[in-house]
Design a protein around this motif. Structure first.
Motif, PDB file in Angstrom:
ATOM      1  N   GLU A  49       0.966  -1.327  -0.103  1.00  0.00           N
ATOM      2  CA  GLU A  49      -0.176   0.079   0.050  1.00  0.00           C
ATOM      3  C   GLU A  49       0.728   1.295   0.101  1.00  0.00           C
ATOM      4  O   GLU A  49       2.135   1.061   0.572  1.00  0.00           O
ATOM      5  CB  GLU A  49      -0.823   0.074   1.201  1.00  0.00           C
ATOM      6  N   PRO A  50       0.185   2.560  -0.319  1.00  0.00           N
ATOM      7  CA  PRO A  50       1.090   3.567  -0.425  1.00  0.00           C
ATOM      8  C   PRO A  50       1.533   4.010   1.002  1.00  0.00           C
ATOM      9  O   PRO A  50       1.049   3.744   1.713  1.00  0.00           O
ATOM     10  CB  PRO A  50       0.231   4.607  -1.024  1.00  0.00           C
ATOM     11  N   SER A  51       2.815   4.676   1.025  1.00  0.00           N
ATOM     12  CA  SER A  51       3.283   5.264   2.112  1.00  0.00           C
ATOM     13  C   SER A  51       4.257   6.248   1.978  1.00  0.00           C
ATOM     14  O   SER A  51       4.952   5.916   0.934  1.00  0.00           O
ATOM     15  CB  SER A  51       3.844   3.986   3.225  1.00  0.00           C
ATOM     16  N   THR A  52       4.317   7.182   2.705  1.00  0.00           N
ATOM     17  CA  THR A  52       5.531   8.247   2.701  1.00  0.00           C
ATOM     18  C   THR A  52       6.215   8.005   4.109  1.00  0.00           C
ATOM     19  O   THR A  52       7.366   7.814   4.063  1.00  0.00           O
ATOM     20  CB  THR A  52       4.973   9.745   2.404  1.00  0.00           C
ATOM     21  N   ARG A  53       5.609   8.459   5.084  1.00  0.00           N
ATOM     22  CA  ARG A  53       6.268   8.699   6.197  1.00  0.00           C
ATOM     23  C   ARG A  53       6.891   7.165   6.903  1.00  0.00           C
ATOM     24  O   ARG A  53       8.011   7.138   7.192  1.00  0.00           O
ATOM     25  CB  ARG A  53       5.158   8.918   7.632  1.00  0.00           C
ATOM     26  N   THR A  54       5.823   6.148   6.887  1.00  0.00           N
ATOM     27  CA  THR A  54       6.286   4.610   7.528  1.00  0.00           C
ATOM     28  C   THR A  54       7.410   4.134   6.704  1.00  0.00           C
ATOM     29  O   THR A  54       8.327   3.831   7.377  1.00  0.00           O
ATOM     30  CB  THR A  54       5.222   3.827   7.583  1.00  0.00           C
ATOM     31  N   ARG A  55       7.188   4.265   5.334  1.00  0.00           N
ATOM     32  CA  ARG A  55       8.238   3.556   4.594  1.00  0.00           C
ATOM     33  C   ARG A  55       9.650   4.331   4.750  1.00  0.00           C
ATOM     34  O   ARG A  55      10.565   3.729   4.768  1.00  0.00           O
ATOM     35  CB  ARG A  55       7.791   3.491   3.105  1.00  0.00           C
ATOM     36  N   LEU A  56       9.777   5.664   4.632  1.00  0.00           N
ATOM     37  CA  LEU A  56      10.921   6.421   4.635  1.00  0.00           C
ATOM     38  C   LEU A  56      11.691   6.333   6.184  1.00  0.00           C
ATOM     39  O   LEU A  56      12.708   6.159   6.290  1.00  0.00           O
ATOM     40  CB  LEU A  56      10.831   7.764   4.330  1.00  0.00           C
ATOM     41  N   VAL A 102       6.444  -5.181   6.660  1.00  0.00           N
ATOM     42  CA  VAL A 102       5.537  -5.635   5.685  1.00  0.00           C
ATOM     43  C   VAL A 102       4.196  -4.663   6.059  1.00  0.00           C
ATOM     44  O   VAL A 102       3.640  -4.358   7.270  1.00  0.00           O
ATOM     45  CB  VAL A 102       4.856  -7.033   5.666  1.00  0.00           C
ATOM     46  N   ARG A 103       3.692  -3.832   4.764  1.00  0.00           N
ATOM     47  CA  ARG A 103       2.507  -2.921   5.010  1.00  0.00           C
ATOM     48  C   ARG A 103       1.461  -3.833   3.852  1.00  0.00           C
ATOM     49  O   ARG A 103       1.981  -4.141   2.940  1.00  0.00           O
ATOM     50  CB  ARG A 103       2.576  -1.608   4.429  1.00  0.00           C
ATOM     51  N   HIS A 104       0.230  -4.129   4.440  1.00  0.00           N
ATOM     52  CA  HIS A 104      -0.692  -4.643   3.544  1.00  0.00           C
ATOM     53  C   HIS A 104      -2.176  -4.551   3.687  1.00  0.00           C
ATOM     54  O   HIS A 104      -2.340  -3.996   5.048  1.00  0.00           O
ATOM     55  CB  HIS A 104      -0.569  -6.414   3.796  1.00  0.00           C
ATOM     56  N   GLU A 130      -3.979  -2.942  12.669  1.00  0.00           N
ATOM     57  CA  GLU A 130      -3.147  -2.245  13.675  1.00  0.00           C
ATOM     58  C   GLU A 130      -1.889  -1.807  12.820  1.00  0.00           C
ATOM     59  O   GLU A 130      -1.565  -1.938  11.647  1.00  0.00           O
ATOM     60  CB  GLU A 130      -2.360  -3.127  14.648  1.00  0.00           C
ATOM     61  N   HIS A 131      -1.331  -0.663  13.441  1.00  0.00           N
ATOM     62  CA  HIS A 131      -0.064  -0.067  12.841  1.00  0.00           C
ATOM     63  C   HIS A 131       0.751   0.343  14.073  1.00  0.00           C
ATOM     64  O   HIS A 131       0.883   1.360  14.676  1.00  0.00           O
ATOM     65  CB  HIS A 131      -0.739   1.338  12.288  1.00  0.00           C
ATOM     66  N   PRO A 132       1.615  -0.727  14.565  1.00  0.00           N
ATOM     67  CA  PRO A 132       2.059  -0.720  15.841  1.00  0.00           C
ATOM     68  C   PRO A 132       3.217   0.254  16.031  1.00  0.00           C
ATOM     69  O   PRO A 132       3.371   0.995  17.129  1.00  0.00           O
ATOM     70  CB  PRO A 132       2.452  -2.184  16.010  1.00  0.00           C
ATOM     71  N   SER A 133       4.096   0.439  15.047  1.00  0.00           N
ATOM     72  CA  SER A 133       4.948   1.489  15.150  1.00  0.00           C
ATOM     73  C   SER A 133       4.670   2.908  15.136  1.00  0.00           C
ATOM     74  O   SER A 133       5.099   3.828  15.729  1.00  0.00           O
ATOM     75  CB  SER A 133       5.906   1.363  14.096  1.00  0.00           C
ATOM     76  N   GLN A 134       3.153   3.145  14.398  1.00  0.00           N
ATOM     77  CA  GLN A 134       2.783   4.393  14.635  1.00  0.00           C
ATOM     78  C   GLN A 134       2.091   4.550  16.117  1.00  0.00           C
ATOM     79  O   GLN A 134       2.289   5.510  16.715  1.00  0.00           O
ATOM     80  CB  GLN A 134       1.583   4.779  13.848  1.00  0.00           C
ATOM     81  N   GLY A 135       1.560   3.560  16.497  1.00  0.00           N
ATOM     82  CA  GLY A 135       1.355   3.706  17.893  1.00  0.00           C
ATOM     83  C   GLY A 135       2.076   3.768  18.884  1.00  0.00           C
ATOM     84  O   GLY A 135       2.071   4.690  19.798  1.00  0.00           O
ATOM     85  N   HIS A 257      -1.693  14.103  14.896  1.00  0.00           N
ATOM     86  CA  HIS A 257      -2.087  13.718  13.672  1.00  0.00           C
ATOM     87  C   HIS A 257      -0.992  12.653  13.266  1.00  0.00           C
ATOM     88  O   HIS A 257      -0.015  12.990  12.919  1.00  0.00           O
ATOM     89  CB  HIS A 257      -2.551  14.775  12.639  1.00  0.00           C
ATOM     90  N   PRO A 258      -1.613  11.222  12.698  1.00  0.00           N
ATOM     91  CA  PRO A 258      -0.591  10.301  12.152  1.00  0.00           C
ATOM     92  C   PRO A 258      -0.094  10.719  10.696  1.00  0.00           C
ATOM     93  O   PRO A 258       0.847  10.269  10.249  1.00  0.00           O
ATOM     94  CB  PRO A 258      -1.246   9.200  12.046  1.00  0.00           C
ATOM     95  N   GLY A 259      -0.864  11.674  10.235  1.00  0.00           N
ATOM     96  CA  GLY A 259      -0.709  11.956   8.635  1.00  0.00           C
ATOM     97  C   GLY A 259      -1.185  10.537   7.725  1.00  0.00           C
ATOM     98  O   GLY A 259      -1.043   9.604   8.429  1.00  0.00           O
ATOM     99  N   PRO A 260      -1.303  10.990   6.540  1.00  0.00           N
ATOM    100  CA  PRO A 260      -1.409  12.188   5.631  1.00  0.00           C
ATOM    101  C   PRO A 260      -2.563  12.950   6.456  1.00  0.00           C
ATOM    102  O   PRO A 260      -3.459  12.448   6.418  1.00  0.00           O
ATOM    103  CB  PRO A 260      -1.342  12.038   4.374  1.00  0.00           C
ATOM    104  N   ILE A 261      -2.597  14.449   6.435  1.00  0.00           N
ATOM    105  CA  ILE A 261      -3.644  15.189   6.952  1.00  0.00           C
ATOM    106  C   ILE A 261      -4.468  15.688   5.457  1.00  0.00           C
ATOM    107  O   ILE A 261      -4.140  16.004   4.426  1.00  0.00           O
ATOM    108  CB  ILE A 261      -3.136  16.595   7.562  1.00  0.00           C
TER     109      ILE A 261
HETATM  110  N1   CP Z   1       1.266   7.551   9.409  1.00  0.00           N
HETATM  111  C1   CP Z   1       1.277   6.881   8.198  1.00  0.00           C
HETATM  112  O1   CP Z   1       1.188   5.443   8.184  1.00  0.00           O
HETATM  113  O2   CP Z   1       1.774   7.721   7.100  1.00  0.00           O
HETATM  114  P1   CP Z   1       2.047   6.821   5.596  1.00  0.00           P
HETATM  115  O3   CP Z   1       0.900   6.068   4.953  1.00  0.00           O
HETATM  116  O4   CP Z   1       2.493   8.094   4.957  1.00  0.00           O
HETATM  117  O5   CP Z   1       3.247   5.543   5.901  1.00  0.00           O
END
Ligand code: CP
Length: 302
Positions: A49-56, A102-104, A130-135, A257-261
């Motif tokens: 799935e798309p990601s900016t923050r988590t992936r980088l 892994v993101r799915h 869940e999104h444990p690293s964000q939590g 806010h976890p983003g994206p806003i």
């Molecule tokens: N917070 C978060 O998961 O952002 P991304 O989807 O950009 O990784």
């Protein structure tokens, strides 16, 4: 020393001791008291799935741990030739990966993979689950600003039903002894949260003066699948954190806010860029928290 946990699938499955160990390790990494050296071990990142923050953030965390990040491009992988997910993951392990991130879009996939592999599996967000690293990075940022979270009152505002961030925050905050409330359109607040020990706030304006922090979530338009939503205008009027609503918060309260806003929908720009927000602190802290997860899961691995 034996590891406290072997995978990072969800905060529901981590003991309080494990959560505290990750937050403590992240604090030491941030202050420079701990240098992590994972000796060039390979960490493979697989994002469906798309990601900016988590992936980088995971890529940066891997590099800063002196490990080697490798990003698999799913679109050009041999999955497109009919290879199964399990076969692909077993091949990644056989190639020498020492952890997989892994993101799915389907909840449960990281857990399923973790049952197939001997190396640590880290969930970078799975469906609504869940999104444990964000939590964990949210807990870290809250602790940094508010101190001990025991007894603190945290409001999670928005699309609770489709939010994996909401679930990880709920489990993490409850295990740290915080009082958790949620607010959002009634059809986007699942009934089960009450069984988990979470309060449902029906009048946002009454609730805001009593909280220490509000974690604002975006509406997950990509996951609505026909659930009736009010219009964007109505949503903002009823549940958006506007400048006027922010003024109801107490002086010490903070906005996450976890983003994206979606600016102008769940969060007005005045609030997103205002003094109470810690949104970019969350992003910066995410790297330290992910370093801590990698360090605790991989340290001592050959
Ligand atoms: N917070 C978060 O998961 O952002 P991304 O989807 O950009 O990784």
């Amino acid at each position: 020393m034996s590891k406290l946990f072997n995978h990072c699938i969800g905060l529901r499955f981590l003991t309080k001791e494990s959560v505290v160990s990750i937050l403590d390790e992240a604090k030491k990494i941030k202050s420079g008291d701990v240098i992590v050296d994972l000796k060039n071990q390979s960490v493979v990142h697989v994002f469906f799935e798309p990601s900016t923050r988590t992936r980088l953030s995971f890529e940066m965390a891997t590099q800063r741990c002196h490990a080697f990040p490798m990003m698999l491009d799913v679109e050009t992988s041999s999955l497109t030739k009919g290879e199964s997910l399990v076969d692909m993951m077993r091949n990644i392990e056989s190639l020498g990966a020492r952890a997989v991130v892994v993101r799915h879009s389907n909840g449960g996939i990281p857990y399923f993979i973790s049952q197939q592999l001997a190396i640590p599996v880290i969930n970078a967000g799975d469906g609504y689950h869940e999104h444990p690293s964000q939590g964990l990075l949210d807990l870290f940022t809250l602790q940094e600003r508010l101190g001990d979270l025991s007894g603190k009152h945290i409001l999670i505002l928005g699309d609770i039903m489709h939010s994996r961030v909401a679930k990880s925050n709920i489990w993490g905050l409850l295990s740290m002894g915080a009082k958790v409330s949620v607010a959002g359109p009634p059809n986007l607040v699942p009934d089960c949260v009450k069984k988990w020990g979470v309060d449902v706030c029906f009048n946002l304006d009454d609730c805001l003066p009593n909280v220490d922090a509000v974690n604002v979530l975006r509406i997950q338009f990509e996951r609505q699948h026909g659930i009736a939503l009010p219009s964007i205008r109505e949503y903002r009027e009823q549940f958006g954190l506007t400048q006027q609503r922010q003024e109801l918060l107490s002086d010490h309260a903070i906005v996450l806010h976890p983003g994206p806003i979606n600016r102008g929908v769940e969060l007005d720009s005045d609030v997103a860029d205002g003094k109470k927000n810690v949104i970019l602190d969350q992003v910066s802290n995410g790297v330290f928290v992910r370093m801590a997860i990698l360090s605790l899961l991989m340290d001592g691995a050959s």
